[in-house]
Design a protein around this motif. Structure first.
Motif, mmCIF file in Angstrom:
data_model
loop_
_atom_site.group_PDB
_atom_site.id
_atom_site.type_symbol
_atom_site.label_atom_id
_atom_site.label_comp_id
_atom_site.label_asym_id
_atom_site.label_seq_id
_atom_site.Cartn_x
_atom_site.Cartn_y
_atom_site.Cartn_z
ATOM 1 N N GLY A 45 -7.901 -1.393 -0.394
ATOM 2 C CA GLY A 45 -7.961 -1.467 -1.854
ATOM 3 C C GLY A 45 -7.497 -0.182 -2.504
ATOM 4 O O GLY A 45 -6.777 -0.195 -3.520
ATOM 5 N N LEU A 46 -7.896 0.961 -1.940
ATOM 6 C CA LEU A 46 -7.442 2.251 -2.460
ATOM 7 C C LEU A 46 -5.945 2.414 -2.264
ATOM 8 O O LEU A 46 -5.232 2.904 -3.161
ATOM 9 N N SER A 47 -5.451 1.979 -1.122
ATOM 10 C CA SER A 47 -4.011 2.073 -0.871
ATOM 11 C C SER A 47 -3.224 1.218 -1.857
ATOM 12 O O SER A 47 -2.177 1.638 -2.375
ATOM 13 N N LEU A 48 -3.729 0.010 -2.148
ATOM 14 C CA LEU A 48 -3.075 -0.850 -3.134
ATOM 15 C C LEU A 48 -3.102 -0.205 -4.515
ATOM 16 O O LEU A 48 -2.095 -0.236 -5.238
ATOM 17 N N ALA A 49 -4.240 0.374 -4.893
ATOM 18 C CA ALA A 49 -4.346 1.023 -6.201
ATOM 19 C C ALA A 49 -3.341 2.167 -6.319
ATOM 20 O O ALA A 49 -2.667 2.331 -7.357
ATOM 21 N N ALA A 50 -3.210 2.967 -5.273
ATOM 22 C CA ALA A 50 -2.253 4.078 -5.302
ATOM 23 C C ALA A 50 -0.820 3.557 -5.421
ATOM 24 O O ALA A 50 -0.001 4.097 -6.184
ATOM 25 N N TYR A 51 -0.490 2.505 -4.681
ATOM 26 C CA TYR A 51 0.847 1.913 -4.767
ATOM 27 C C TYR A 51 1.133 1.423 -6.188
ATOM 28 O O TYR A 51 2.231 1.655 -6.719
ATOM 29 N N ARG A 52 0.147 0.738 -6.797
ATOM 30 C CA ARG A 52 0.359 0.221 -8.146
ATOM 31 C C ARG A 52 0.519 1.352 -9.170
ATOM 32 O O ARG A 52 1.254 1.203 -10.151
ATOM 33 N N VAL A 53 -0.168 2.472 -8.948
ATOM 34 C CA VAL A 53 0.001 3.617 -9.863
ATOM 35 C C VAL A 53 1.439 4.122 -9.798
ATOM 36 O O VAL A 53 2.088 4.364 -10.831
ATOM 37 N N GLY A 101 -6.470 10.252 7.357
ATOM 38 C CA GLY A 101 -7.191 9.276 8.174
ATOM 39 C C GLY A 101 -6.898 7.879 7.685
ATOM 40 O O GLY A 101 -5.918 7.629 6.969
ATOM 41 N N THR A 102 -7.748 6.960 8.064
ATOM 42 C CA THR A 102 -7.575 5.567 7.644
ATOM 43 C C THR A 102 -7.882 5.436 6.157
ATOM 44 O O THR A 102 -8.886 5.958 5.663
ATOM 45 N N VAL A 103 -7.016 4.744 5.441
ATOM 46 C CA VAL A 103 -7.166 4.567 3.995
ATOM 47 C C VAL A 103 -7.655 3.152 3.721
ATOM 48 O O VAL A 103 -7.138 2.175 4.286
ATOM 49 N N ASP A 104 -8.638 3.036 2.841
ATOM 50 C CA ASP A 104 -9.138 1.721 2.446
ATOM 51 C C ASP A 104 -8.000 0.901 1.837
ATOM 52 O O ASP A 104 -7.226 1.424 1.014
ATOM 53 N N GLY A 152 9.995 14.050 -21.689
ATOM 54 C CA GLY A 152 9.514 13.158 -20.652
ATOM 55 C C GLY A 152 7.988 13.060 -20.648
ATOM 56 O O GLY A 152 7.311 13.500 -21.581
ATOM 57 N N HIS A 153 7.474 12.491 -19.582
ATOM 58 C CA HIS A 153 6.040 12.271 -19.474
ATOM 59 C C HIS A 153 5.546 12.608 -18.079
ATOM 60 O O HIS A 153 6.350 12.692 -17.128
ATOM 61 N N VAL A 154 4.260 12.788 -17.998
ATOM 62 C CA VAL A 154 3.598 13.014 -16.718
ATOM 63 C C VAL A 154 2.467 11.998 -16.591
ATOM 64 O O VAL A 154 1.562 11.965 -17.428
ATOM 65 N N LEU A 155 2.560 11.166 -15.570
ATOM 66 C CA LEU A 155 1.479 10.245 -15.244
ATOM 67 C C LEU A 155 0.727 10.813 -14.044
ATOM 68 O O LEU A 155 1.346 11.070 -12.986
ATOM 69 N N SER A 156 -0.570 11.045 -14.224
ATOM 70 C CA SER A 156 -1.371 11.660 -13.168
ATOM 71 C C SER A 156 -2.572 10.796 -12.861
ATOM 72 O O SER A 156 -3.232 10.291 -13.763
ATOM 73 N N ALA A 157 -2.822 10.629 -11.578
ATOM 74 C CA ALA A 157 -4.006 9.902 -11.112
ATOM 75 C C ALA A 157 -4.757 10.774 -10.133
ATOM 76 O O ALA A 157 -4.150 11.385 -9.223
ATOM 77 N N ARG A 158 -6.068 10.839 -10.306
ATOM 78 C CA ARG A 158 -6.929 11.604 -9.410
ATOM 79 C C ARG A 158 -8.001 10.655 -8.892
ATOM 80 O O ARG A 158 -8.782 10.103 -9.680
ATOM 81 N N ILE A 159 -8.015 10.467 -7.561
ATOM 82 C CA ILE A 159 -8.967 9.533 -6.947
ATOM 83 C C ILE A 159 -9.758 10.287 -5.893
ATOM 84 O O ILE A 159 -9.183 10.727 -4.884
ATOM 85 N N PRO A 160 -11.051 10.486 -6.102
ATOM 86 C CA PRO A 160 -11.854 11.152 -5.059
ATOM 87 C C PRO A 160 -11.999 10.256 -3.835
ATOM 88 O O PRO A 160 -12.222 9.061 -3.957
ATOM 89 N N VAL A 161 -11.843 10.850 -2.670
ATOM 90 C CA VAL A 161 -11.968 10.116 -1.414
ATOM 91 C C VAL A 161 -13.030 10.809 -0.585
ATOM 92 O O VAL A 161 -12.904 12.000 -0.296
ATOM 93 N N GLY A 197 0.824 -1.204 0.000
ATOM 94 C CA GLY A 197 0.000 0.000 0.000
ATOM 95 C C GLY A 197 0.853 1.246 0.000
ATOM 96 O O GLY A 197 2.073 1.210 -0.280
ATOM 97 N N LEU A 198 0.241 2.366 0.355
ATOM 98 C CA LEU A 198 0.959 3.643 0.343
ATOM 99 C C LEU A 198 2.144 3.640 1.303
ATOM 100 O O LEU A 198 3.153 4.299 1.051
#
Length: 383
Positions: free
Chosen positions: A292-300, A287-290, A372-381, A260-261
């Motif tokens: 699944g969300l933490s795993l998704a952020a790590y994989r990004v 606060g506490t992170v779900d 270069g490149h920019v990889l951006s992820a936006r996840i509403p919490v 996770g994160l």
């Protein structure tokens, strides 16, 4: 229990039941006719009335037509002599069959024909002379027999329709359960394939980069070559551990926790050890992170750095930013490496979009103006 077995047997031998329904009354009528020394007309009409009953389920309209027609001919020819026969039980049997197994109009026609026959039978009963009351009693009895047979047939038809509706609903529920099971299997396969891709792609990219670098520096700097080999070994062991964890979930269910994160700094350190210049900005979660969300952020983050190692070139620098705000989680992975014509990504980008999309997030990959490149992820919490 006995009633259920009998009902099951009757349902499984409908043709035999119909034949017996006709033959048993026919045998009784023939025996009665022999005892009373009845004439030929008696036996003829007995046969003509009861034989069509054998078809009462398979040919409902034909059975009703034959029985009512023969009964009317009998009334025309025998009303002043023999009159009603025991075989006239075929009329309520035909009415019941029309109401239970035939179309709605056949049931209504059978009721009308049966009531008309009851009126005619009540009027012409030969043994009653001059007694209006007895004519009414006989007519009412015949009419009630017809109505009872019709009502039982309608009730049977309604119950059969309800049973079929329940059976259809049960089949539909079974189909829905099968579909949900198939979708669950497909979703699990997709999840596992995504995990395997992220693990293998990242690990292989790091090991390839280290092996290429180690090969170039091994002659001039054996220590650097040994460090590259150590990094390759560490990366391979970590990948093997993650693959075993994924396969363990397949075999035994949930086992060791997923990354996770909190594991992002260790991921960045491994890449720094491999030679990639990485700068990390990681804000603590409010606060506490779900999980699944933490795993998704790590994989990004992992996929973004993997793309830098694979495509940006050996001298590229990367910046990782993980920030929290009232709008949610923002992840940016930037590099100053080579810009490639195709920046839409492959399976890795598709996997990231699937991961973040499950939480209502988005992933974009675009070239930087200076290279270069920019990889951006936006996840509403949710707050």
């Amino acid at each position: 229990m006995l009633g259920e077995r009998l009902d099951s047997w009757l349902r499984g031998h409908e043709s035999l039941v119909d034949v017996l329904t006709a033959l048993v009354p026919a045998a009784v009528c023939v025996l009665f006719g022999l005892v009373t020394r009845s004439d030929t007309a008696y036996f003829l009409f007995t046969a003509l009335l009861l034989v069509p009953v054998m078809l009462r389920r398979r040919q409902v309209v034909a059975c009703l037509t034959l029985v009512t027609s023969v009964a009317f001919v009998q009334w025309l020819t025998l009303r002043d002599s023999t009159g009603l026969l025991l075989a006239n039980v075929a009329v309520p049997l035909a009415v019941h069959a029309a109401a239970a197994y035939g179309p709605s109009w056949a049931g209504r026609a059978a009721l009308a024909a049966g009531l008309s026959g009851a009126v005619l039978g009540g009027l012409s009963w030969p043994l009653l002379t001059g007694s209006v009351t007895m004519h009414l009693v006989i007519g009412t009895f015949l009419a009630s027999t017809v109505v009872a047979a019709w009502a039982v047939g309608v009730l049977q038809k309604v119950r059969r329709a309800q049973a079929e509706a329940l059976a259809d609903r049960a089949r539909l529920l079974e189909v829905e359960r099968d579909q949900r099971a198939r979708l669950a299997v497909m979703a699990e396969r997709t999840r596992i394939a995504r995990e395997m891709h992220d693990i293998v792609a990242h690990s292989l990219a790091v090991m390839i980069a280290q092996s290429d670098g180690g090969r170039y520096v091994a002659a001039s700097s054996p220590e650097a070559g040994l460090a590259a080999l150590a990094t390759i070994g560490d990366c391979a062991r970590q990948a093997l551990g993650e693959i075993r964890r994924v396969l363990g979930i397949l075999r035994d269910g949930p086992a060791a926790p997923q990354p996770g994160l909190a594991d992002v700094p260790a991921l960045v350190d491994r890449l720094r050890t491999s030679g990639l210049d990485v700068r990390l900005t990681l804000e603590p979660a409010p606060g506490t992170v779900d999980p699944g969300l933490s795993l998704a952020a790590y994989r990004v983050v992992q996929e973004g750095l993997t793309n830098v190692v694979k495509h940006a070139g050996p001298t590229a620098r990367a910046e990782v930013s993980v920030r929290w705000s009232t709008a949610g989680l923002t992840i940016d992975v930037l590099d100053n490496g080579r810009s490639t014509p195709n920046s839409s990504g492959g399976y890795g980008i598709a996997g990231m979009r699937e991961r973040t999309g499950a939480y209502g997030g988005t992933v974009t990959l675009r070239p930087r103006p200076g290279g270069g490149h920019v990889l951006s992820a936006r996840i509403p919490v949710p707050a």
